[in-house]
Scaffold this motif. Structure first.
Motif, PDB file in Angstrom:
ATOM      1  N   TYR A 124      49.487  -2.531 -60.858  1.00 53.25           N
ATOM      2  CA  TYR A 124      49.109  -2.482 -59.365  1.00 53.25           C
ATOM      3  C   TYR A 124      47.604  -2.369 -59.526  1.00 53.25           C
ATOM      4  CZ  TYR A 124      48.632  -0.915 -54.458  1.00 53.25           C
ATOM      5  OH  TYR A 124      48.108  -1.012 -53.368  1.00 53.25           O
ATOM      6  N   ILE A 125      46.886  -1.636 -60.111  1.00 57.31           N
ATOM      7  CA  ILE A 125      45.307  -1.503 -60.055  1.00 57.31           C
ATOM      8  C   ILE A 125      44.788  -2.685 -60.606  1.00 57.31           C
ATOM      9  CG2 ILE A 125      43.264  -0.462 -60.875  1.00 57.31           C
ATOM     10  CD1 ILE A 125      44.909   2.181 -60.870  1.00 57.31           C
ATOM     11  N   ARG A 126      45.164  -3.471 -61.626  1.00 58.00           N
ATOM     12  CA  ARG A 126      44.913  -4.629 -62.308  1.00 58.00           C
ATOM     13  C   ARG A 126      44.839  -5.731 -61.256  1.00 58.00           C
ATOM     14  NH1 ARG A 126      48.519  -6.630 -66.224  1.00 58.00           N
ATOM     15  NH2 ARG A 126      49.681  -7.187 -64.218  1.00 58.00           N
ATOM     16  N   ASN A 127      45.813  -5.684 -60.417  1.00 58.93           N
ATOM     17  CA  ASN A 127      46.100  -6.737 -59.211  1.00 58.93           C
ATOM     18  C   ASN A 127      45.037  -6.669 -58.151  1.00 58.93           C
ATOM     19  OD1 ASN A 127      48.251  -8.099 -60.477  1.00 58.93           O
ATOM     20  ND2 ASN A 127      49.692  -6.793 -59.219  1.00 58.93           N
ATOM     21  N   LEU A 128      44.677  -5.256 -57.867  1.00 54.86           N
ATOM     22  CA  LEU A 128      43.579  -5.068 -57.019  1.00 54.86           C
ATOM     23  C   LEU A 128      42.211  -5.667 -57.545  1.00 54.86           C
ATOM     24  CD1 LEU A 128      44.207  -1.232 -55.831  1.00 54.86           C
ATOM     25  CD2 LEU A 128      44.473  -3.464 -54.449  1.00 54.86           C
ATOM     26  N   VAL A 129      41.996  -5.114 -58.847  1.00 57.81           N
ATOM     27  CA  VAL A 129      40.655  -5.845 -59.343  1.00 57.81           C
ATOM     28  C   VAL A 129      40.607  -7.321 -59.213  1.00 57.81           C
ATOM     29  CG1 VAL A 129      39.304  -5.938 -61.445  1.00 57.81           C
ATOM     30  CG2 VAL A 129      40.299  -3.756 -60.699  1.00 57.81           C
ATOM     31  N   THR A 130      41.761  -7.831 -59.601  1.00 56.68           N
ATOM     32  CA  THR A 130      41.584  -9.603 -59.485  1.00 56.68           C
ATOM     33  C   THR A 130      41.488  -9.932 -58.191  1.00 56.68           C
ATOM     34  OG1 THR A 130      43.125  -9.417 -61.564  1.00 56.68           O
ATOM     35  CG2 THR A 130      43.127 -11.520 -60.273  1.00 56.68           C
ATOM     36  N   ASN A 131      42.427  -9.414 -57.077  1.00 59.64           N
ATOM     37  CA  ASN A 131      42.070  -9.962 -55.952  1.00 59.64           C
ATOM     38  C   ASN A 131      40.692  -9.661 -55.196  1.00 59.64           C
ATOM     39  OD1 ASN A 131      44.915 -10.672 -55.801  1.00 59.64           O
ATOM     40  ND2 ASN A 131      45.375  -8.527 -54.768  1.00 59.64           N
ATOM     41  N   VAL A 132      39.885  -8.614 -55.806  1.00 56.07           N
ATOM     42  CA  VAL A 132      38.604  -8.348 -55.275  1.00 56.07           C
ATOM     43  C   VAL A 132      37.618  -9.310 -55.923  1.00 56.07           C
ATOM     44  CG1 VAL A 132      36.680  -6.800 -55.302  1.00 56.07           C
ATOM     45  CG2 VAL A 132      38.835  -5.741 -54.808  1.00 56.07           C
ATOM     46  N   GLN A 133      37.957  -9.433 -57.281  1.00 60.97           N
ATOM     47  CA  GLN A 133      36.962 -10.717 -57.806  1.00 60.97           C
ATOM     48  C   GLN A 133      37.249 -11.888 -57.304  1.00 60.97           C
ATOM     49  OE1 GLN A 133      34.976  -9.643 -60.063  1.00 60.97           O
ATOM     50  NE2 GLN A 133      34.151 -11.820 -60.340  1.00 60.97           N
ATOM     51  N   LYS A 134      38.261 -12.401 -57.004  1.00 55.97           N
ATOM     52  CA  LYS A 134      38.570 -13.628 -56.471  1.00 55.97           C
ATOM     53  C   LYS A 134      37.610 -13.939 -55.127  1.00 55.97           C
ATOM     54  CE  LYS A 134      42.997 -14.626 -58.172  1.00 55.97           C
ATOM     55  NZ  LYS A 134      44.814 -14.845 -57.843  1.00 55.97           N
ATOM     56  N   GLU A 135      37.780 -12.812 -54.119  1.00 54.37           N
ATOM     57  CA  GLU A 135      37.084 -12.820 -52.894  1.00 54.37           C
ATOM     58  C   GLU A 135      35.478 -12.720 -53.427  1.00 54.37           C
ATOM     59  OE1 GLU A 135      38.163 -13.228 -50.210  1.00 54.37           O
ATOM     60  OE2 GLU A 135      40.501 -13.088 -50.339  1.00 54.37           O
ATOM     61  N   ALA A 143      25.946 -10.084 -47.995  1.00 59.08           N
ATOM     62  CA  ALA A 143      25.370  -9.277 -49.010  1.00 59.08           C
ATOM     63  C   ALA A 143      25.986  -7.884 -49.118  1.00 59.08           C
ATOM     64  CB  ALA A 143      24.039  -9.421 -48.931  1.00 59.08           C
ATOM     65  N   ALA A 144      25.825  -7.068 -47.845  1.00 62.34           N
ATOM     66  CA  ALA A 144      26.382  -5.501 -47.899  1.00 62.34           C
ATOM     67  C   ALA A 144      27.794  -5.413 -48.105  1.00 62.34           C
ATOM     68  CB  ALA A 144      25.749  -5.032 -46.510  1.00 62.34           C
ATOM     69  N   LEU A 145      28.400  -6.506 -47.881  1.00 59.37           N
ATOM     70  CA  LEU A 145      29.965  -6.435 -47.557  1.00 59.37           C
ATOM     71  C   LEU A 145      30.343  -6.669 -49.526  1.00 59.37           C
ATOM     72  CD1 LEU A 145      31.340  -8.321 -44.502  1.00 59.37           C
ATOM     73  CD2 LEU A 145      31.357  -5.800 -45.191  1.00 59.37           C
ATOM     74  N   LYS A 146      29.472  -7.565 -50.098  1.00 59.86           N
ATOM     75  CA  LYS A 146      29.855  -7.835 -51.201  1.00 59.86           C
ATOM     76  C   LYS A 146      29.275  -6.791 -52.024  1.00 59.86           C
ATOM     77  CE  LYS A 146      29.785 -12.835 -51.595  1.00 59.86           C
ATOM     78  NZ  LYS A 146      29.535 -14.279 -52.273  1.00 59.86           N
ATOM     79  N   ALA A 147      28.355  -6.251 -51.798  1.00 60.11           N
ATOM     80  CA  ALA A 147      27.877  -5.089 -52.584  1.00 60.11           C
ATOM     81  C   ALA A 147      28.794  -3.877 -52.599  1.00 60.11           C
ATOM     82  CB  ALA A 147      26.573  -4.443 -52.168  1.00 60.11           C
ATOM     83  N   SER A 148      29.395  -3.643 -51.345  1.00 61.73           N
ATOM     84  CA  SER A 148      30.456  -2.586 -51.187  1.00 61.73           C
ATOM     85  C   SER A 148      31.551  -2.875 -52.115  1.00 61.73           C
ATOM     86  CB  SER A 148      30.770  -2.377 -49.663  1.00 61.73           C
ATOM     87  OG  SER A 148      31.827  -1.441 -49.645  1.00 61.73           O
ATOM     88  N   LEU A 149      32.200  -4.193 -52.124  1.00 58.38           N
ATOM     89  CA  LEU A 149      33.464  -4.392 -52.767  1.00 58.38           C
ATOM     90  C   LEU A 149      33.303  -4.306 -54.282  1.00 58.38           C
ATOM     91  CD1 LEU A 149      34.767  -7.483 -50.562  1.00 58.38           C
ATOM     92  CD2 LEU A 149      35.816  -5.264 -51.165  1.00 58.38           C
ATOM     93  N   GLU A 150      31.791  -4.680 -54.756  1.00 54.80           N
ATOM     94  CA  GLU A 150      31.599  -4.636 -56.112  1.00 54.80           C
ATOM     95  C   GLU A 150      31.817  -3.438 -56.517  1.00 54.80           C
ATOM     96  OE1 GLU A 150      27.800  -6.407 -56.195  1.00 54.80           O
ATOM     97  OE2 GLU A 150      28.518  -8.551 -56.572  1.00 54.80           O
ATOM     98  N   ALA A 151      31.162  -2.210 -55.871  1.00 53.47           N
ATOM     99  CA  ALA A 151      31.260  -1.003 -56.030  1.00 53.47           C
ATOM    100  C   ALA A 151      32.888  -0.630 -56.207  1.00 53.47           C
ATOM    101  CB  ALA A 151      30.354   0.139 -55.143  1.00 53.47           C
ATOM    102  N   ALA A 152      33.564  -1.088 -55.131  1.00 57.85           N
ATOM    103  CA  ALA A 152      34.957  -0.565 -55.466  1.00 57.85           C
ATOM    104  C   ALA A 152      35.898  -1.113 -56.340  1.00 57.85           C
ATOM    105  CB  ALA A 152      35.664  -1.231 -53.942  1.00 57.85           C
ATOM    106  N   ARG A 153      35.377  -2.490 -56.909  1.00 59.18           N
ATOM    107  CA  ARG A 153      35.838  -2.968 -58.007  1.00 59.18           C
ATOM    108  C   ARG A 153      35.511  -2.326 -59.368  1.00 59.18           C
ATOM    109  NH1 ARG A 153      32.708  -8.157 -59.707  1.00 59.18           N
ATOM    110  NH2 ARG A 153      31.185  -6.250 -60.276  1.00 59.18           N
ATOM    111  N   ASP A 154      34.489  -1.795 -59.435  1.00 59.88           N
ATOM    112  CA  ASP A 154      33.894  -1.122 -60.435  1.00 59.88           C
ATOM    113  C   ASP A 154      34.700   0.110 -60.628  1.00 59.88           C
ATOM    114  OD1 ASP A 154      32.323  -3.210 -60.920  1.00 59.88           O
ATOM    115  OD2 ASP A 154      30.514  -2.242 -60.541  1.00 59.88           O
ATOM    116  N   ASN A 155      34.812   0.871 -59.288  1.00 57.94           N
ATOM    117  CA  ASN A 155      35.614   2.035 -59.507  1.00 57.94           C
ATOM    118  C   ASN A 155      37.045   1.947 -59.927  1.00 57.94           C
ATOM    119  OD1 ASN A 155      36.141   4.970 -58.492  1.00 57.94           O
ATOM    120  ND2 ASN A 155      37.519   3.784 -56.763  1.00 57.94           N
ATOM    121  N   PHE A 156      37.674   0.854 -59.545  1.00 54.42           N
ATOM    122  CA  PHE A 156      38.934   0.781 -59.872  1.00 54.42           C
ATOM    123  C   PHE A 156      38.983  -0.017 -61.225  1.00 54.42           C
ATOM    124  CE2 PHE A 156      40.102   0.513 -55.231  1.00 54.42           C
ATOM    125  CZ  PHE A 156      40.891   1.516 -55.155  1.00 54.42           C
ATOM    126  N   GLN A 157      37.935  -0.498 -61.882  1.00 54.24           N
ATOM    127  CA  GLN A 157      38.071  -1.037 -63.292  1.00 54.24           C
ATOM    128  C   GLN A 157      37.969   0.383 -63.990  1.00 54.24           C
ATOM    129  OE1 GLN A 157      37.983  -4.399 -64.024  1.00 54.24           O
ATOM    130  NE2 GLN A 157      38.645  -3.439 -65.874  1.00 54.24           N
TER     131      GLN A 157
END
Length: 226
Positions: free
Chosen positions: A213-224, A155-169
């Motif tokens: 590059y950033i779009r690929n980051l967002v895509t990879n995070v979303q997959k995880e 849960a905590a790890l996913k919340a952190s990644l969601e925040a990072a995804r939103d930042n890159f978005q």
């Protein structure tokens, strides 16, 4: 979409009546559907200059007009050449419309026909100002994978990644705004010197690579996160 005649049609000869066609879709003398030279591009197909700011209502209106004129149903009783040209031109028109109506695809296409697109020539690297954020993101992704394998709390790890995804978005949105600004500079420089246009194309290419590059980051995070 600009109506200024800032592009030049190539001098062509009609295959049917052998009169000059001025590079238009139909011969002004006999009305026969014409071949478009291989050097033509999507902008030429829509009879418009190579601008990056396009009025969408005007583009759609032109697309609908040409779709009707070039539709194969209109050439059922025409010559075999015209039937083949109609099928080919209708397909090209659809491809052109899909590309030109998308702001990013439009920039990519313009750079490709100008020989200035360099994506894929070298391995993509993180923009220098994002190195730390990318490093932290990759660490978080590794932690999530390890926790998933070991059955740990995600849960905590996913919340952190969601925040990072939103930042890159958000960064993608910023880049899109910069692309629009550089696109306006390109349009303003169409009548300027080649050095200025090359400088703007380099800027557009840099922004596209950063966006990719950033779009690929967002895509990879979303997959995880799935």
């Amino acid at each position: 979409m600009s109506t200024a005649p800032t592009f030049t049609n190539p001098p062509l000869i009609c295959w049917n009546c052998h009169e000059h066609t001025l590079g238009t879709h139909f011969c002004p003398n006999c009305g026969k559907l014409q071949q478009i030279p291989q050097s033509s591009d999507y902008f030429t197909l829509f009879e418009m200059p190579k601008r990056l700011w396009i009025e969408m209502d005007g583009l759609e209106k032109k697309y609908l007009q040409l779709s009707w004129k070039l539709h194969p149903d209109n050439f059922v009783n025409a010559t075999e050449m015209e039937r083949e040209l109609s099928l080919k031109r209708s397909s090209e028109l659809n491809d052109a419309y899909r590309t030109l109506r998308d702001p990013v695809a439009r920039v990519e296409y313009l750079l490709s026909i100008e020989g200035a697109r360099t994506e894929g020539e070298h391995k993509q690297q993180a923009p220098p100002e994002l190195l730390e954020e990318v490093f932290e993101l990759n660490e978080s992704l590794d932690e999530l994978r390890e926790a998933r394998e070991s059955g740990g709390d995600l849960a905590a790890l996913k919340a952190s990644l969601e925040a990072a995804r939103d930042n890159f978005q958000e960064k993608l949105g910023e880049i899109d705004a910069q692309l629009q600004e550089a696109g306006r500079e390109w349009d303003a420089a169409l009548d300027g010197g080649p050095a200025m246009r090359r400088k703007i194309m380099a800027r557009l290419n840099e922004l596209l690579n950063r966006r990719s590059y950033i779009r690929n980051l967002v895509t990879n995070v979303q997959k995880e996160l799935l």
